[in-house]
Design a protein around this motif. Structure first.
Motif, PDB file in Angstrom:
ATOM      1  N   MET A 117       0.828  -1.205   0.000  1.00  0.00           N
ATOM      2  CA  MET A 117       0.000   0.000   0.000  1.00  0.00           C
ATOM      3  C   MET A 117       0.869   1.265   0.000  1.00  0.00           C
ATOM      4  N   ALA A 118       0.469   2.223  -0.770  1.00  0.00           N
ATOM      5  CA  ALA A 118       1.199   3.492  -0.825  1.00  0.00           C
ATOM      6  C   ALA A 118       0.425   4.561  -0.038  1.00  0.00           C
ATOM      7  N   THR A 119       0.814   5.806  -0.200  1.00  0.00           N
ATOM      8  CA  THR A 119       0.249   6.898   0.583  1.00  0.00           C
ATOM      9  C   THR A 119      -0.443   7.914  -0.322  1.00  0.00           C
ATOM     10  N   LEU A 120      -1.580   8.422   0.164  1.00  0.00           N
ATOM     11  CA  LEU A 120      -2.249   9.534  -0.509  1.00  0.00           C
ATOM     12  C   LEU A 120      -1.856  10.818   0.226  1.00  0.00           C
ATOM     13  N   HIS A 121      -1.087  11.665  -0.446  1.00  0.00           N
ATOM     14  CA  HIS A 121      -0.631  12.923   0.148  1.00  0.00           C
ATOM     15  C   HIS A 121      -1.607  14.044  -0.200  1.00  0.00           C
ATOM     16  N   LEU A 122      -1.990  14.833   0.802  1.00  0.00           N
ATOM     17  CA  LEU A 122      -2.914  15.945   0.578  1.00  0.00           C
ATOM     18  C   LEU A 122      -2.099  17.224   0.647  1.00  0.00           C
ATOM     19  N   VAL A 123      -1.959  17.881  -0.478  1.00  0.00           N
ATOM     20  CA  VAL A 123      -1.022  19.004  -0.561  1.00  0.00           C
ATOM     21  C   VAL A 123      -1.734  20.316  -0.895  1.00  0.00           C
ATOM     22  N   PRO A 124      -1.638  21.304  -0.004  1.00  0.00           N
ATOM     23  CA  PRO A 124      -2.199  22.625  -0.296  1.00  0.00           C
ATOM     24  C   PRO A 124      -1.358  23.333  -1.359  1.00  0.00           C
ATOM     25  N   VAL A 125      -2.009  24.154  -2.149  1.00  0.00           N
ATOM     26  CA  VAL A 125      -1.302  24.979  -3.132  1.00  0.00           C
ATOM     27  C   VAL A 125      -1.597  26.448  -2.812  1.00  0.00           C
ATOM     28  N   PRO A 126      -0.813  27.364  -3.395  1.00  0.00           N
ATOM     29  CA  PRO A 126      -1.009  28.784  -3.061  1.00  0.00           C
ATOM     30  C   PRO A 126      -2.435  29.266  -3.330  1.00  0.00           C
ATOM     31  N   ILE A 127      -2.879  30.274  -2.566  1.00  0.00           N
ATOM     32  CA  ILE A 127      -4.237  30.792  -2.737  1.00  0.00           C
ATOM     33  C   ILE A 127      -4.248  32.130  -3.472  1.00  0.00           C
ATOM     34  N   ARG A 163      -2.445   0.781  -4.767  1.00  0.00           N
ATOM     35  CA  ARG A 163      -2.554  -0.576  -4.215  1.00  0.00           C
ATOM     36  C   ARG A 163      -1.677  -1.511  -5.027  1.00  0.00           C
ATOM     37  N   GLU A 164      -0.986  -2.378  -4.323  1.00  0.00           N
ATOM     38  CA  GLU A 164      -0.133  -3.312  -5.037  1.00  0.00           C
ATOM     39  C   GLU A 164      -0.961  -4.205  -5.949  1.00  0.00           C
ATOM     40  N   ALA A 165      -0.420  -4.485  -7.130  1.00  0.00           N
ATOM     41  CA  ALA A 165      -1.090  -5.394  -8.064  1.00  0.00           C
ATOM     42  C   ALA A 165      -0.078  -6.464  -8.445  1.00  0.00           C
ATOM     43  N   PRO A 166      -0.547  -7.594  -8.976  1.00  0.00           N
ATOM     44  CA  PRO A 166       0.402  -8.652  -9.328  1.00  0.00           C
ATOM     45  C   PRO A 166       1.534  -8.115 -10.211  1.00  0.00           C
ATOM     46  N   ALA A 167       1.211  -7.236 -11.123  1.00  0.00           N
ATOM     47  CA  ALA A 167       2.201  -6.819 -12.124  1.00  0.00           C
ATOM     48  C   ALA A 167       3.092  -5.654 -11.678  1.00  0.00           C
ATOM     49  N   ARG A 168       2.710  -4.916 -10.613  1.00  0.00           N
ATOM     50  CA  ARG A 168       3.489  -3.698 -10.302  1.00  0.00           C
ATOM     51  C   ARG A 168       3.369  -3.317  -8.819  1.00  0.00           C
ATOM     52  N   ALA A 169       4.341  -2.521  -8.378  1.00  0.00           N
ATOM     53  CA  ALA A 169       4.344  -2.036  -7.003  1.00  0.00           C
ATOM     54  C   ALA A 169       3.405  -0.835  -6.875  1.00  0.00           C
ATOM     55  N   ALA A 226     -12.218   9.808   1.914  1.00  0.00           N
ATOM     56  CA  ALA A 226     -13.004   8.848   2.699  1.00  0.00           C
ATOM     57  C   ALA A 226     -12.864   7.444   2.110  1.00  0.00           C
ATOM     58  N   ARG A 227     -12.890   7.362   0.780  1.00  0.00           N
ATOM     59  CA  ARG A 227     -12.728   6.058   0.129  1.00  0.00           C
ATOM     60  C   ARG A 227     -11.327   5.494   0.388  1.00  0.00           C
ATOM     61  N   ALA A 228     -10.310   6.357   0.364  1.00  0.00           N
ATOM     62  CA  ALA A 228      -8.944   5.903   0.656  1.00  0.00           C
ATOM     63  C   ALA A 228      -8.874   5.284   2.055  1.00  0.00           C
ATOM     64  N   HIS A 229      -9.541   5.935   3.041  1.00  0.00           N
ATOM     65  CA  HIS A 229      -9.579   5.360   4.401  1.00  0.00           C
ATOM     66  C   HIS A 229     -10.222   3.973   4.386  1.00  0.00           C
ATOM     67  N   GLU A 230     -11.342   3.845   3.657  1.00  0.00           N
ATOM     68  CA  GLU A 230     -12.031   2.545   3.594  1.00  0.00           C
ATOM     69  C   GLU A 230     -11.137   1.458   3.024  1.00  0.00           C
ATOM     70  N   LEU A 231     -10.289   1.845   2.057  1.00  0.00           N
ATOM     71  CA  LEU A 231      -9.407   0.869   1.408  1.00  0.00           C
ATOM     72  C   LEU A 231      -8.138   0.615   2.215  1.00  0.00           C
ATOM     73  N   GLY A 232      -7.977   1.349   3.323  1.00  0.00           N
ATOM     74  CA  GLY A 232      -6.799   1.141   4.162  1.00  0.00           C
ATOM     75  C   GLY A 232      -5.546   1.830   3.630  1.00  0.00           C
ATOM     76  N   ILE A 233      -5.721   2.794   2.716  1.00  0.00           N
ATOM     77  CA  ILE A 233      -4.588   3.565   2.188  1.00  0.00           C
ATOM     78  C   ILE A 233      -4.194   4.625   3.215  1.00  0.00           C
ATOM     79  N   ALA A 234      -2.886   4.795   3.445  1.00  0.00           N
ATOM     80  CA  ALA A 234      -2.431   5.816   4.392  1.00  0.00           C
ATOM     81  C   ALA A 234      -2.680   7.206   3.804  1.00  0.00           C
TER      82      ALA A 234
END
Lengths: 260, 260
Positions: B1-11, B86-92, B116-124
């Motif tokens: 499992m990889a990470t979903l980063h939430l990144v603010p951008v300039p306003i 998410r890890e798949a058979p063919a790739r990281a 919210a969906r990322a949390h359900e899937l167990g993604i950090a």
């Protein structure tokens, strides 16, 4: 007239393994605003000195003018503290920097009454970008960020706490995210009260040690948290945390195509 | 499992005179998180490319994997967008970065249903520090930052808007800061409605063009704003702004001696 700068400071402690954490969470422009100031209004003078050292303030720290305004500042002293920002016959006005012990001044932290007085006196007020645990937690929670409410600390007394949690649950079920905090050593007790009072379907997000080495953000239903209550209580204990409740209804996108 | 980063951008927009504004409002750690990622979920692909260029992403922008998820993302596509995490058979698994057009993803902006969906899937899920107009405005308003509520956009219809403003005034007079926004071209109309509906003693804060070249934050009573209504409407028009109402009762300091 000079300017009152509101400067956030890091929310996680620097450890031996993360000596530059302070600098890493503050933008260049925020650091520059602090480095160019010589007058500081600090919730805590000791932590302010440590912060000024960590960002490499160019002047000797002992030579800086640091006034400790405390956690519950005395309104009677506001004008005295703000006096250097106003021109006087004998001297020019100087800028001041308001610093909390951690995070953003005035947001879940002291300072707003002093800022209100600055507005009354016509002093320019400039906020700077930095870490805010409430926003980091909300962003990562997956909960509604179009309607949310920060309610601070909940009552400590058992019955009153339960009543308050049921009231927050009602608002959360209408779709408004409810955000609250507790002093770290009471976190486990608060978790227990939430798991006892709230409905199994309600979503609870726990955002622990934000920006720190043990950071984690997890959103689950009360039912799922109940199944891991003991391990969670241990992880929460004595670590800074933000608690968020939401009804589980996915948020609708905001109306117009652009804004903050 | 990889990470979903939430990144603010300039306003605020970068102008010819402020070419580095983007970098100045983002911490080093936030910029590093973006520079090391190759997969982006963007509200708007074009503005995401401009942002990635402004922070000097090391890879050729055309080679980056940028998926436009739009302003009202389709829930049916969440799993497809999150599949590379998410890890798949063919790739990281690879990390992803979620980007709004401006400010923090999910806070007064789209993205929370995907998170919210990322949390359900167990993604950090990892939030990063950056500009949030709501927090900057609240910090600088001098209003209660121990209890506050963000209500998003108010109704557009005249009668409904007036009703809503009176309801917000009731909450504000109980001491909770009420925060709302409008699309810039409707700001002057909203100001007019506020000055018409609210009591003279109520405090209104206008935080205009935050982090931008025309930034100003001013808190005054409705009575005082009325005396400068026309000039204020002109300053507000077509500029991003945050509106805050509070009852004028100074906030009490928060209970315990430390938190966010």
């Amino acid at each position: 007239m000079a300017t009152l700068h509101l400067v956030p400071v890091p929310i996680a402690q620097d450890g031996a393994d993360r000596p530059h954490a302070a600098v890493a969470v503050l933008p260049e422009a925020t650091i520059a605003a602090v480095r160019s100031a010589g007058y500081f209004l600090a919730e805590n003078a000791r932590s302010a000195r440590a912060f000024l050292k960590s960002i490499g303030h160019p002047q000797p720290i002992a030579r800086l003018d640091i006034v400790e305004i405390g956690h519950e500042s005395e309104a009677a002293r506001f004008d005295e503290w703000l006096a250097p920002l106003r021109e006087a016959p004998a001297r020019a006005a100087v800028d001041a920097v308001l610093l909390s012990e951690a995070g953003c001044p005035c947001v879940a932290d002291p300072g707003s009454a002093l800022v209100a007085r600055a507005h009354e006196l016509g002093i320019a007020v400039v906020p700077w970008v930095g870490p805010c645990a409430i926003v980091l937690a909300l962003m990562a929670s997956g909960m509604n960020g179009q309607q949310f409410r920060f309610v601070g600390y909940l009552p400590q007394e058992r019955g009153a706490l339960r009543e308050r949690l049921l009231a927050l649950q009602r608002e959360a079920e209408r779709g408004e995210t409810q955000i609250f905090i507790e002093t770290p050593y009471r976190n486990a007790r608060l978790l227990e009260a939430i798991l006892e009072a709230c409905r199994p379907q309600l979503k609870l997000c726990l955002a622990i040690d934000l920006t720190g080495p043990e950071q984690s953000v997890a959103t689950r239903s009360i039912a799922r948290w109940r199944a891991a209550a003991e391990a969670t209580a241990q992880r929460l204990q004595r670590r800074p945390a933000v608690f968020l409740l939401c009804g589980g209804v996915p948020a609708r996108a905001p109306r117009p195509p652009r804004q903050p």
